[in-house]
Design a protein around this motif. Structure first.
Motif, PDB file in Angstrom:
ATOM      1  N   LEU A   1       0.828  -1.208   0.000  1.00  8.94           N
ATOM      2  CA  LEU A   1       0.000   0.000   0.000  1.00  8.94           C
ATOM      3  C   LEU A   1       0.862   1.258   0.000  1.00  8.94           C
ATOM      4  O   LEU A   1       0.561   2.230  -0.704  1.00  8.94           O
ATOM      5  CB  LEU A   1      -0.925  -0.003   1.218  1.00  8.94           C
ATOM      6  N   ALA A   2       1.938   1.244   0.796  1.00  6.79           N
ATOM      7  CA  ALA A   2       2.811   2.412   0.871  1.00  6.79           C
ATOM      8  C   ALA A   2       3.474   2.687  -0.475  1.00  6.79           C
ATOM      9  O   ALA A   2       3.575   3.847  -0.911  1.00  6.79           O
ATOM     10  CB  ALA A   2       3.872   2.199   1.947  1.00  6.79           C
ATOM     11  N   ILE A   3       3.929   1.635  -1.145  1.00  3.42           N
ATOM     12  CA  ILE A   3       4.564   1.826  -2.463  1.00  3.42           C
ATOM     13  C   ILE A   3       3.567   2.423  -3.445  1.00  3.42           C
ATOM     14  O   ILE A   3       3.883   3.344  -4.211  1.00  3.42           O
ATOM     15  CB  ILE A   3       5.106   0.481  -2.983  1.00  3.42           C
ATOM     16  N   GLY A   4       2.330   1.907  -3.425  1.00  6.49           N
ATOM     17  CA  GLY A   4       1.312   2.446  -4.327  1.00  6.49           C
ATOM     18  C   GLY A   4       0.965   3.889  -4.009  1.00  6.49           C
ATOM     19  O   GLY A   4       0.808   4.711  -4.918  1.00  6.49           O
TER      20      GLY A   4
ATOM     21  N   VAL B   1      -7.288   4.429   4.765  1.00  3.91           N
ATOM     22  CA  VAL B   1      -6.344   3.721   5.640  1.00  3.91           C
ATOM     23  C   VAL B   1      -6.374   4.325   7.041  1.00  3.91           C
ATOM     24  O   VAL B   1      -6.387   3.598   8.052  1.00  3.91           O
ATOM     25  CB  VAL B   1      -4.913   3.780   5.049  1.00  3.91           C
ATOM     26  N   ILE B   2      -6.394   5.648   7.116  1.00  2.00           N
ATOM     27  CA  ILE B   2      -6.417   6.316   8.419  1.00  2.00           C
ATOM     28  C   ILE B   2      -7.757   6.110   9.118  1.00  2.00           C
ATOM     29  O   ILE B   2      -7.820   5.784  10.308  1.00  2.00           O
ATOM     30  CB  ILE B   2      -6.121   7.815   8.242  1.00  2.00           C
ATOM     31  N   SER B   3      -8.862   6.274   8.368  1.00  2.00           N
ATOM     32  CA  SER B   3     -10.189   6.142   8.985  1.00  2.00           C
ATOM     33  C   SER B   3     -10.488   4.711   9.407  1.00  2.00           C
ATOM     34  O   SER B   3     -11.328   4.493  10.289  1.00  2.00           O
ATOM     35  CB  SER B   3     -11.263   6.635   8.010  1.00  2.00           C
ATOM     36  N   SER B   4      -9.819   3.734   8.822  1.00  2.91           N
ATOM     37  CA  SER B   4     -10.064   2.340   9.205  1.00  2.91           C
ATOM     38  C   SER B   4      -9.701   2.084  10.655  1.00  2.91           C
ATOM     39  O   SER B   4     -10.272   1.200  11.306  1.00  2.91           O
ATOM     40  CB  SER B   4      -9.268   1.402   8.290  1.00  2.91           C
ATOM     41  N   GLN B   5      -8.761   2.853  11.182  1.00  4.82           N
ATOM     42  CA  GLN B   5      -8.321   2.630  12.556  1.00  4.82           C
ATOM     43  C   GLN B   5      -9.218   3.315  13.580  1.00  4.82           C
ATOM     44  O   GLN B   5      -8.983   3.192  14.775  1.00  4.82           O
ATOM     45  CB  GLN B   5      -6.886   3.138  12.714  1.00  4.82           C
ATOM     46  N   THR B   6     -10.239   4.035  13.113  1.00  4.33           N
ATOM     47  CA  THR B   6     -11.180   4.639  14.054  1.00  4.33           C
ATOM     48  C   THR B   6     -12.242   3.646  14.508  1.00  4.33           C
ATOM     49  O   THR B   6     -12.980   3.924  15.458  1.00  4.33           O
ATOM     50  CB  THR B   6     -11.869   5.855  13.408  1.00  4.33           C
ATOM     51  N   ILE B   7     -12.338   2.498  13.837  1.00  2.00           N
ATOM     52  CA  ILE B   7     -13.314   1.470  14.216  1.00  2.00           C
ATOM     53  C   ILE B   7     -12.727   0.644  15.345  1.00  2.00           C
ATOM     54  O   ILE B   7     -11.641   0.077  15.205  1.00  2.00           O
ATOM     55  CB  ILE B   7     -13.648   0.566  13.020  1.00  2.00           C
ATOM     56  N   PRO B   8     -13.399   0.528  16.488  1.00  2.00           N
ATOM     57  CA  PRO B   8     -12.859  -0.265  17.607  1.00  2.00           C
ATOM     58  C   PRO B   8     -12.676  -1.721  17.203  1.00  2.00           C
ATOM     59  O   PRO B   8     -13.553  -2.324  16.571  1.00  2.00           O
ATOM     60  CB  PRO B   8     -13.934  -0.117  18.698  1.00  2.00           C
TER      61      PRO B   8
END
Length: 289
Positions: free
Chosen positions: A110-113, A128-135
């Motif tokens: 993902l980072a390379i892309g 990617v960032i918002s995915s970590q807001t889900i408990p």
């Protein structure tokens, strides 16, 4: 004290002292109830402290109780025993490592892309960032149910939860690392007419290696948490998560704390292992002594 051993030892002793004080404070009410039922009065302070720190099911186990439980369930039990913490640690470790490997690979890709495509950077990075807001406690049962519905069970569902927690720090760390080369060095590669692949292999990737190892340390710890959380909604009978569940069902707080301490040591060992590989790799690359 000028090194690392002395300060660490002082901190550990401080934690143990606070732990003992908290154990006495939290276990005293129940101990007083025991005295009342037995019609005991004027119990000496030393006897009271000893009794408070020796309860079978304390609110907060004392450090020596947890240490004794760990000794009994590691050294004095066969590794194949269902009561062995080594056995349960091995179950959790397998899903942790599988999830870590998948999460690290996914994070790097993902980072390379993201670095090489503005479209992915603008569209994928926010998700990617918002995915970590889900408990994770909310999403773990969903992952288990969905994968079981398509016939996937056992190790892989727990590994997927570890993957969910591990890929984020790797993705963010690698994006930062791949973008860390100085503008002067990037211009130099353009002057040499280097292709994107050559720039990536000879400039971006070496710059990103320290960031990768740092993010892998975070990802490894997160993977272990994910593996333990993944064992909770499945009603697993093996693994550190299963030990936590069994201890909570039967009020065995000593068992709960021993599983937590073993999980902490396991995470520390895994992170230290990555740190060892980091030193060797950076030394071979000439980036560390």
């Amino acid at each position: 004290m000028a090194g690392t051993v002395g300060p660490v030892l002082v901190v550990v002793l401080g934690i143990l002292a606070i732990w003992y004080v908290a154990a006495v404070a939290l276990n005293t009410p129940f101990q007083n109830q025991i005295y009342e039922r037995a019609n005991l009065a004027d119990v000496p302070l030393t006897a009271h402290l000893a009794n408070t720190l020796a309860q079978d099911r304390p609110v907060l186990p004392a450090p020596h109780q947890v240490a004794g439980e760990i000794w009994n369930t590691t050294v004095e039990k066969k590794i194949t025993s269902k009561r062995s913490l080594i056995y349960h640690s091995g179950i959790t470790l397998s899903s942790t490592l599988l999830g870590f490997v998948i999460g690290t690979g996914l994070g790097v890709l993902l980072a390379i892309g993201i670095v090489h495509s503005r479209v992915l950077d603008k569209s994928l990075m926010p998700w990617v960032i918002s995915s970590q807001t889900i408990p994770i406690l909310a999403i773990a049962p969903m992952i288990i149910v969905v994968l079981n519905a398509i016939g996937v069970s056992g190790l892989l569902p727990k590994a997927m939860i570890s993957t969910y927690l591990a890929f984020f720090p790797v993705t963010v760390g690698m994006v930062k690392g791949l973008r860390s080369p100085e503008v002067l060095h990037m211009d130099l590669m353009h002057t040499y007419s280097a292709t994107r692949l050559q720039t990536f292999l000879k400039l971006r990737l070496p710059y990103a290696v320290p960031y990768l190892f740092t993010s892998m340390k975070i990802g490894m710890a997160a993977s272990l948490v994910g593996a333990i959380v993944g064992e909770l909604p499945t009603g697993a009978v093996a693994g550190l998560g299963a030990r936590l569940l069994a201890g909570s069902y039967y009020g065995q707080t000593v068992q709960i704390w021993s599983a937590l301490i073993v999980a902490a040591f396991l995470a520390g060992a895994l992170v230290a292992l990555i740190g060892g590989f980091e030193k060797l790799t950076l030394k071979r690359m000439g980036m560390a002594r």
